[in-house]
Design an enzyme around this catalytic site. Structure first.
Site, PDB file in Angstrom:
ATOM      1  N   LYS A 111      88.605  25.347  54.884  1.00 30.96           N
ATOM      2  CA  LYS A 111      89.485  24.584  55.763  1.00 30.96           C
ATOM      3  C   LYS A 111      89.977  25.411  56.967  1.00 30.96           C
ATOM      4  CE  LYS A 111      90.153  21.008  52.718  1.00 30.96           C
ATOM      5  NZ  LYS A 111      89.466  21.318  51.457  1.00 30.96           N
TER       6      LYS A 111
HETATM    7  C1  LIG Z   1      88.721  20.546  50.608  1.00 34.54           C
HETATM    8  C2  LIG Z   1      87.858  21.219  49.625  1.00 34.54           C
HETATM    9  C3  LIG Z   1      86.707  20.598  49.111  1.00 34.54           C
HETATM   10  C4  LIG Z   1      86.299  19.193  49.477  1.00 34.54           C
HETATM   11  O1  LIG Z   1      86.029  19.057  50.835  1.00 34.54           O
HETATM   12  P1  LIG Z   1      85.984  17.593  51.508  1.00 34.54           P
HETATM   13  O2  LIG Z   1      85.778  17.838  52.933  1.00 34.54           O
HETATM   14  O3  LIG Z   1      87.316  16.970  51.194  1.00 34.54           O
HETATM   15  O4  LIG Z   1      84.883  16.865  50.832  1.00 34.54           O
HETATM   16  C5  LIG Z   1      85.919  21.326  48.232  1.00 34.54           C
HETATM   17  N1  LIG Z   1      86.243  22.572  47.852  1.00 34.54           N
HETATM   18  C6  LIG Z   1      87.352  23.190  48.311  1.00 34.54           C
HETATM   19  C7  LIG Z   1      87.672  24.555  47.836  1.00 34.54           C
HETATM   20  C8  LIG Z   1      88.187  22.537  49.203  1.00 34.54           C
HETATM   21  O5  LIG Z   1      89.296  23.158  49.662  1.00 34.54           O
END
Ligand SMILES: *Cc1c(COP(=O)(O)O)cnc(C)c1O
Length: 458
Positions: A111
């Site tokens: 993120k």
């Molecule tokens: C947010 C997240 C996901 C999922 O990602 P999306 O974009 O919501 O599908 C998977 N793994 C981790 C560690 C995350 O932080």
């Protein structure tokens, strides 16, 4: 370039508008009215660029009316200064798969890659000059910390982060509740991530409230996040130097994998995008059966994927339904009135052309972490492990890149259970294990959240 909504094709907004709003009026999601398609000679020249220059080329397509190329380049370079790696991401060979590590940013999850840029875009687009912006975001654990790291102590911005109380990992909570400045408010909602996301979506649809607090959003439904995530699909594809590359993506809200779909639309010759889910497998079910039916959320050892309402899936639906906004509305009406919708066989076939869906149980995730550790002396986090698991199950696919979504340290409790030892705190993590945690616990109630926000912004 204009943006419209999956539920209203006549809408015409610019990048700055949709960046600020996040969610389209009426509940739809924004999409651009043109997606640049690269030819093979373009791809060849893109493949020679370093990460930040490649990011500039790709992201600029979507905001070229608002930010000029050289400014964007500077902004991106600045955004990734505090990453452990100068190339931002890292591709590694682990046995028969390739792992794309996306977790070398300040909060150890992928993120950060989008959120650091978004933080700087608030300044660049001058949206905070006239009036304080109040950003409200729901998180299953990682969006919150990434947003806090990107927005803490920024002038004229407040950030309200809603996370599901007691449903995220201890380290996720620690990071989130200790790194923020005075403009950060952590709210633990007595409910699930879906409850948090629902409250945020409803607040966005309350025009009075939204304008009263000058509300903005950075959830994975924000298009700006998607465009930053497209970059690493290109980058890793070029690094691997193979044809027919497949990506296996641990998936919750369908944001990360949707970025891969856009990369494919832009001409990157991706073969299959593999949706790896945990036992909250709504996406696996819709891909394999056509039925989209949210169930109750089951807590798992991959909390960032404990999601039943995969918001970004609507963006795919728009294309699957032949770019017809009324068809999307009608499916969404089914979803709210009957609790599910069903896609016809030809639509499912259309999805299957680009996607595979695989469910990985907690037990399988455990075993994968253990096996990767035993065979390769390498530790992966539980989310990343679902990507490995899905790749292993699809025996007919080669050249698979697994998207590594989080650093294993973030899920230390689970890792310790599986391999029997604690992980060291990564040196670049801004975490204060002893610092007092700052968060308030609130009921799963939109009006209580509203009161809380109003109280803090008066
Ligand atoms: C947010 C997240 C996901 C999922 O990602 P999306 O974009 O919501 O599908 C998977 N793994 C981790 C560690 C995350 O932080």
């Amino acid at each position: 370039m204009n943006y419209f909504s999956t539920r209203d094709k006549s809408l015409k907004l610019n990048f700055k508008d949709i960046f600020l709003r996040g969610l389209a009026p009426g509940g739809g999601l924004f999409l651009p009215d043109e997606i640049k398609k690269y030819k093979s000679e373009d791809l060849k020249s893109l493949s020679k660029l370093n990460y930040t220059d490649l990011a500039t080329e790709i992201i600029h397509n979507f905001c070229k009316d608002e930010i000029d190329r050289s400014d964007l380049n500077l902004l991106i370079k600045k955004s990734y200064e505090n990453f452990k790696d100068s190339e931002v991401v890292r591709l590694k060979e682990i046995g028969s798969v390739n792992l794309l590590e996306l977790y070398h940013g300040p909060t150890l999850a992928f993120k950060d890659i989008a959120m650091q840029i978004i933080g700087n875009m608030y300044d660049k687009l001058k949206v905070t000059q006239a009036k304080t912006v109040n950003i409200v975001v729901a998180t299953s654990g990682d969006t919150g910390s990434a947003a806090i790291a990107a927005l803490s102590d920024r002038k004229n911005i407040n950030l309200f982060v809603l996370h599901p109380h007691n449903k995220i990992s201890k380290i996720q909570r620690k990071i989130m509740t200790t790194i923020g400045g005075n403009n950060i408010y952590n709210i633990a909602i007595k409910g699930s991530f879906d409850d948090c996301q629902k409250i945020v979506k409803e607040l966005f649809n309350e025009d009075d409230f939204r304008s009263k607090i000058n509300m903005s959003g950075v959830n994975s439904i924000n298009w700006a996040r998607i465009i930053c995530q497209i970059v690493y699909y290109f980058y890793s594809y070029f690094k691997l130097q193979k044809n027919n590359v497949n990506f296996s993506v641990p998936t919750g809200n369908f944001g990360d994998i949707y970025a891969g779909y856009v990369a494919k639309k832009m001409g990157l010759p991706i073969n299959k995008l593999i949706v790896a889910t945990n036992e909250n497998d709504i996406l696996q079910r819709v891909i394999n059966t056509g039925e989209y039916k949210p169930d109750v959320v089951k807590p798992s050892i991959t909390p960032s994927m404990d999601i039943q309402v995969a918001s970004n899936f609507e963006r795919l639906l728009f294309y699957i339904m032949d770019e017809n906004d009324n068809s999307v509305i009608s499916l969404m009406n089914d979803l709210s009135s009957k609790g599910s919708f069903n896609l016809k066989k030809d639509k499912v076939a259309k999805i299957k052309k680009d996607f595979e869906g695989v469910k990985i149980t907690d037990k399988e995730t455990h075993n994968i972490i253990y096996k990767v550790y035993k065979d390769h002396k390498f530790i992966i986090d539980p989310h990343t492990a679902t990507g490995f698991g899905a790749a292993n199950k699809l025996k007919n696919l080669n050249n698979i890149i697994v998207i590594g979504t989080a650093h294993p340290f973030k899920f230390n409790d689970t890792i310790k259970k599986v391999i029997g030892k604690n992980l060291e705190t990564p040196s670049h993590l801004k975490i204060f294990m002893d610092k007092e945690e700052k968060f308030d616990i609130i009921n799963n109630s939109k009006s209580e959240v509203k009161d809380y926000i109003l109280n803090k912004t008066q």
